[in-house]
Design a protein around this motif. Structure first.
Motif, mmCIF file in Angstrom:
data_model
loop_
_atom_site.group_PDB
_atom_site.id
_atom_site.type_symbol
_atom_site.label_atom_id
_atom_site.label_comp_id
_atom_site.label_asym_id
_atom_site.label_seq_id
_atom_site.Cartn_x
_atom_site.Cartn_y
_atom_site.Cartn_z
ATOM 1 N N LEU A 1 -6.544 -9.443 4.791
ATOM 2 C CA LEU A 1 -5.877 -7.800 4.478
ATOM 3 C C LEU A 1 -4.958 -7.920 3.284
ATOM 4 O O LEU A 1 -5.104 -6.924 2.741
ATOM 5 N N ASN B 1 -7.026 -7.491 0.249
ATOM 6 C CA ASN B 1 -7.536 -5.996 0.047
ATOM 7 C C ASN B 1 -6.361 -5.107 -0.188
ATOM 8 O O ASN B 1 -6.814 -3.905 -0.040
ATOM 9 N N ALA B 2 -5.155 -5.528 -0.119
ATOM 10 C CA ALA B 2 -4.112 -4.361 -0.066
ATOM 11 C C ALA B 2 -3.481 -4.700 -1.419
ATOM 12 O O ALA B 2 -3.424 -5.501 -2.195
ATOM 13 N N ASP C 1 0.819 -1.276 -0.153
ATOM 14 C CA ASP C 1 0.044 0.231 -0.160
ATOM 15 C C ASP C 1 0.919 1.082 -0.028
ATOM 16 O O ASP C 1 0.765 2.152 0.849
ATOM 17 N N ASN D 1 -3.363 0.197 13.866
ATOM 18 C CA ASN D 1 -3.679 1.559 13.662
ATOM 19 C C ASN D 1 -5.086 2.109 13.070
ATOM 20 O O ASN D 1 -5.566 3.119 13.662
ATOM 21 N N ASN D 2 -5.606 1.405 12.177
ATOM 22 C CA ASN D 2 -7.086 1.550 11.708
ATOM 23 C C ASN D 2 -8.081 1.355 12.693
ATOM 24 O O ASN D 2 -9.085 2.174 12.780
ATOM 25 N N ARG D 3 -7.856 0.362 13.396
ATOM 26 C CA ARG D 3 -8.847 0.262 14.605
ATOM 27 C C ARG D 3 -8.468 1.048 15.981
ATOM 28 O O ARG D 3 -9.123 0.782 16.738
ATOM 29 N N GLU D 4 -7.454 1.818 15.755
ATOM 30 C CA GLU D 4 -6.978 2.666 16.772
ATOM 31 C C GLU D 4 -6.740 2.159 18.246
ATOM 32 O O GLU D 4 -7.125 2.393 19.233
ATOM 33 N N LYS E 1 -0.766 -1.639 9.995
ATOM 34 C CA LYS E 1 -1.784 -0.888 9.629
ATOM 35 C C LYS E 1 -3.084 -0.915 10.139
ATOM 36 O O LYS E 1 -3.928 0.096 10.424
ATOM 37 N N GLU E 2 -3.749 -2.415 10.000
ATOM 38 C CA GLU E 2 -4.871 -2.766 10.682
ATOM 39 C C GLU E 2 -4.906 -2.018 12.169
ATOM 40 O O GLU E 2 -6.392 -1.910 12.343
#
Length: 257
Positions: free
Chosen positions: A247, A250-251, A69, A124-127, A121-122
């Protein structure tokens, strides 16, 4: 250079170097069976030659090993991670006599690094956040694992390998959020009594096949704590693999090996 990719390597593998543990005695035991027939010719004190340690083949690597990505995995970071994994495989190779397939290992390391990037990355996306207690727990575990008395000793050991305190704490924080992501994804990993018994029975059958009826096998109750940990790790591993595959699908991933 950024040592982000050394997260798993340094936290799970290379601290073996810090404690200066020696496998010499164990290697000697492994070699005893192979050299028994030569004992009569070695009474003068000579010892059998050890196989040469193979060297990592780093020739021809591209400057950018992979792109996830838009995030590049550069050659220097891949080399550092590969060297650590290759060292493990080479040690096993000396004991088993089976040559390391470096082409296959390079692909595995690249995929592992891609998976790590996707998981970070995931998370961080989920905080997902790391608390001070979470970080302290990993630091305490590292000190205990390596028989170090203080955080200062641990820092000194990492600094000797080129990782300063800021970088180490960043890596530990990243490890925490990835661990939390995996725990969240895996859900309840507590094995059932039936799963534990089935795993134990398989272990007993394998042990009897290898060692015969004369082997002493611990009881189910004695093995239960280890079996629980083994099955929990297995379930987390399966959940991680499933998540990484999802993941990755979808990347935008490019591998240049």
């Amino acid at each position: 250079m950024s040592k982000r990719w050394l997260l798993g390597l340094f936290l799970a593998v290379s601290l073996f170097v810090i404690t200066a543990c020696s496998d010499g005695d164990e290697s000697g035991e492994e070699n005893n069976e192979q050299t028994e027939t030569q004992e009569e010719t070695q009474d003068d004190g000579e010892t059998a030659e050890q196989p040469e340690m193979p060297e990592a083949d780093l020739e021809g690597l591209p400057e950018v090993v992979a792109v996830v990505d838009g995030e590049e995995i550069p050659k220097e970071e891949f080399e550092a991670t590969y060297q650590g994994q290759f060292q493990q495989m080479a040690m096993q190779s000396q004991m088993t006599g089976q040559e390391v397939d470096q082409d296959q290992l390079k692909k595995q390391v690249a995929e592992s690094m891609i998976g790590t990037e996707l998981l970070i990355k995931e998370a961080n996306n989920r905080e997902i956040a790391a608390s001070e207690e979470d970080i302290d727990e990993i630091m305490d575990g590292l000190m205990e694992q390596n028989e170090l008395e203080s955080k200062e000793e641990l820092m000194s050991a990492f600094e000797a390998q080129g990782i300063d305190e800021e970088e180490l704490m960043s890596q530990v924080e990243t490890q925490v959020i990835v661990n939390k992501l995996i725990t969240e994804e895996a859900g309840d990993t507590q094995p059932t009594e039936e799963e534990l018994q089935e795993t134990y029975d398989q272990m007993v059958a394998q042990q009897e096949e290898m060692a015969g009826d004369e082997s002493e096998i611990p009881s189910f109750e004695e093995m239960k704590p280890n079996l629980e940990e083994q099955l929990k790790m297995q379930k987390e591993g399966e959940a991680t693999q499933t998540l990484v595959e999802k993941l990755r699908n979808n990347a935008d991933v490019t591998v240049n090996l």
